[in-house]
Design a protein around this motif. Structure first.
Motif, PDB file in Angstrom:
ATOM      1  N   ASN A 277       0.806  -1.099   0.049  1.00 46.07           N
ATOM      2  CA  ASN A 277      -0.032   0.063   0.007  1.00 46.07           C
ATOM      3  C   ASN A 277       0.904   1.139   0.074  1.00 46.07           C
ATOM      4  O   ASN A 277       0.343   2.493   0.045  1.00 46.07           O
ATOM      5  N   ASP A 278       2.046   1.073   0.123  1.00 47.98           N
ATOM      6  CA  ASP A 278       3.243   2.339   0.134  1.00 47.98           C
ATOM      7  C   ASP A 278       4.353   1.907  -0.793  1.00 47.98           C
ATOM      8  O   ASP A 278       5.136   1.259  -0.143  1.00 47.98           O
ATOM      9  N   LEU A 279       4.598   2.783  -1.817  1.00 44.53           N
ATOM     10  CA  LEU A 279       5.703   2.543  -2.444  1.00 44.53           C
ATOM     11  C   LEU A 279       6.947   2.973  -1.569  1.00 44.53           C
ATOM     12  O   LEU A 279       8.051   2.527  -2.132  1.00 44.53           O
ATOM     13  N   GLY A 280       6.831   3.921  -0.810  1.00 45.08           N
ATOM     14  CA  GLY A 280       7.922   4.262   0.001  1.00 45.08           C
ATOM     15  C   GLY A 280       8.627   2.934   0.632  1.00 45.08           C
ATOM     16  O   GLY A 280       9.687   3.169   1.241  1.00 45.08           O
ATOM     17  N   GLN A 281       7.779   1.796   1.038  1.00 47.12           N
ATOM     18  CA  GLN A 281       8.617   0.769   1.523  1.00 47.12           C
ATOM     19  C   GLN A 281       9.532  -0.022   0.778  1.00 47.12           C
ATOM     20  O   GLN A 281      10.512  -0.631   1.074  1.00 47.12           O
ATOM     21  N   ILE A 282       9.678   0.438  -0.420  1.00 45.02           N
ATOM     22  CA  ILE A 282      10.550  -0.547  -1.330  1.00 45.02           C
ATOM     23  C   ILE A 282      11.344   0.715  -2.269  1.00 45.02           C
ATOM     24  O   ILE A 282      11.820   0.171  -3.193  1.00 45.02           O
ATOM     25  N   ASN A 283      11.181   1.923  -2.300  1.00 43.69           N
ATOM     26  CA  ASN A 283      11.891   2.906  -2.840  1.00 43.69           C
ATOM     27  C   ASN A 283      13.056   3.097  -2.933  1.00 43.69           C
ATOM     28  O   ASN A 283      13.811   3.577  -3.762  1.00 43.69           O
ATOM     29  N   LEU A 300       1.351   7.904  -6.101  1.00 40.72           N
ATOM     30  CA  LEU A 300       2.651   7.307  -6.921  1.00 40.72           C
ATOM     31  C   LEU A 300       3.853   8.458  -6.779  1.00 40.72           C
ATOM     32  O   LEU A 300       4.930   8.265  -7.303  1.00 40.72           O
ATOM     33  N   SER A 301       3.771   9.285  -5.678  1.00 39.98           N
ATOM     34  CA  SER A 301       4.785  10.198  -5.689  1.00 39.98           C
ATOM     35  C   SER A 301       6.250   9.480  -5.101  1.00 39.98           C
ATOM     36  O   SER A 301       7.325  10.146  -5.683  1.00 39.98           O
ATOM     37  N   PRO A 302       6.265   8.616  -4.422  1.00 40.01           N
ATOM     38  CA  PRO A 302       7.546   7.815  -4.337  1.00 40.01           C
ATOM     39  C   PRO A 302       8.212   7.216  -5.399  1.00 40.01           C
ATOM     40  O   PRO A 302       9.386   6.875  -5.352  1.00 40.01           O
ATOM     41  N   VAL A 303       7.452   7.117  -6.686  1.00 40.76           N
ATOM     42  CA  VAL A 303       8.137   6.785  -7.803  1.00 40.76           C
ATOM     43  C   VAL A 303       9.541   7.515  -8.205  1.00 40.76           C
ATOM     44  O   VAL A 303      10.345   7.098  -8.408  1.00 40.76           O
ATOM     45  N   PRO A 328       8.052  10.752 -13.337  1.00 44.43           N
ATOM     46  CA  PRO A 328       9.303  11.365 -13.940  1.00 44.43           C
ATOM     47  C   PRO A 328       9.184  10.739 -15.431  1.00 44.43           C
ATOM     48  O   PRO A 328       8.731   9.631 -15.950  1.00 44.43           O
ATOM     49  N   GLU A 329       9.542  11.509 -16.473  1.00 46.36           N
ATOM     50  CA  GLU A 329       9.415  11.287 -17.954  1.00 46.36           C
ATOM     51  C   GLU A 329      10.294  10.119 -18.109  1.00 46.36           C
ATOM     52  O   GLU A 329      10.081   9.310 -19.155  1.00 46.36           O
ATOM     53  N   ARG A 330      11.253   9.909 -17.276  1.00 50.90           N
ATOM     54  CA  ARG A 330      12.097   8.659 -17.626  1.00 50.90           C
ATOM     55  C   ARG A 330      11.416   7.218 -17.158  1.00 50.90           C
ATOM     56  O   ARG A 330      12.021   6.244 -17.892  1.00 50.90           O
TER      57      ARG A 330
END
Length: 336
Positions: A277-283, A300-303, A328-330
């Motif tokens: 539930n949180d991308l911050g756990q694997i960023n 999606l901000s942690p992306v 991000p565009e990349r």
């Protein structure tokens, strides 16, 4: 006409032979002077470049020395400080950055307390550190000599003490031990990551390291009993399944706040249908492709903090256009 010109040139040379030789000498000397000047310019430039390189090396060495001094000062400060608190900090927090020296210094601090102050918690702290190091014989000896400490770690040590001295447990046995620590009567969830951090720092051959990593994740997600954890070392890809797989990292003062998946070489993670539930756990993972379809991720901000991510796969209609626009565009975003 040509013959006349040649004849005049010969006559001019004979009449002005000395002048011509002087001119040639001047030209030769000028060329030699220019060559020498160019050589000196090159040598000066090389010397300047070498001096600049030495200066940068000296600065780097000075910075390294200062960093090392600061770290050692932090570790080896005056014995008048609260040694119990420092030992706790070393074995519970700093172990994630420097596992081997952190544990050795924690043991030294606790032994000082045990020998000079008969501190009741010192024996337990030393046992805790030896258990992380998989030095089970020391855990047993200390517990039996002191008559107190971590009873659960003592009991487990008696089961795993038969390994050869100075060696780490085979990965299958380490995975079994981590599984037992994470569940059942022991429930030592916060000890799991410390053991993994130390083992990874010391172990040379890491083939099959996905086994203890899975054991830690399972210990943190005790209801994740029917999920999948399939690692392909050839593709560096990991497939995860199970909606009870929710904790990819544990955030507390006793853990690193990072995922144990960092101890694996992973380029692709397929986490469809998990409880993520949180991308911050694997960023902090250096994944290049991430599939989060049918997860509970809403932000999606942690992306932006994924250093190597190139492709993100999401469920169609899951995110608003403005959310996708901030990726991000990349990163190529695919809706499926």
């Amino acid at each position: 006409e040509k013959a006349g010109l040649l004849k005049e040139a010969v006559l001019f040379y004979k009449r002005n032979r000395a002048v011509c030789w002087v001119g040639m000498v001047v030209v030769v000397l000028t060329l030699l002077f220019i060559a020498e000047l160019q050589r000196r310019v090159v040598e000066t430039r090389n010397a300047r470049d070498l001096a600049e390189a030495h200066r940068r090396e000296a600065e780097a060495a000075t910075t390294l020395y200062r960093d090392e001094l600061t770290r050692n000062m932090h570790f080896l400060e005056s014995m008048s400080v609260d040694l119990e608190a420092e030992s706790y900090l070393l074995s519970r927090r700093l172990i994630y950055s420097d596992p081997v020296p952190a544990l050795e210094l924690a043991i030294q601090r606790s032994k000082f307390l045990l020998e000079n102050e008969a501190e009741g918690n010192a024996a337990s702290a030393i046992q805790y550190c030896y258990f992380i190091k998989q030095d089970f014989a020391q855990v047993i000896e200390l517990y039996e000599s002191q008559g107190r400490g971590n009873r659960d770690l003592y009991e487990l040590s008696r089961e795993y003490v038969d390994k050869k001295d100075g060696e780490l447990l085979p990965l299958d046995q380490l995975s079994d031990l981590l599984t037992r620590l994470g569940g059942g009567a022991y429930n030592r969830r916060q000890l799991l990551e410390k053991m993994l951090a130390f083992d990874y720092a010391v172990r040379k051959e890491k083939t099959g390291y996905e086994k203890p990593v899975r054991a830690v994740l399972a210990g943190w997600n005790r209801r994740w009993t029917h999920g999948r954890f399939e690692y392909d070392p050839q593709q560096s890809s990991l497939l995860l399944r199970g909606d009870q797989l929710k904790e990819f990292a544990v955030f507390s003062e006793n853990t690193s706040g990072e995922s144990p998946l960092r101890f694996m070489s992973i380029k692709i993670i397929d986490a469809q249908g998990t409880g993520l539930n949180d991308l911050g756990q694997i960023n902090t993972l250096h994944v290049q492709e991430l599939d989060i379809r049918r997860t509970k991720v809403t932000d999606l901000s942690p992306v932006q903090r994924f250093p190597a991510l190139k492709k993100l796969i999401v469920s169609r209609g899951r995110f608003l256009p403005e959310q996708l626009g901030r990726v991000p565009e990349r990163v190529q975003v695919l809706e499926r």
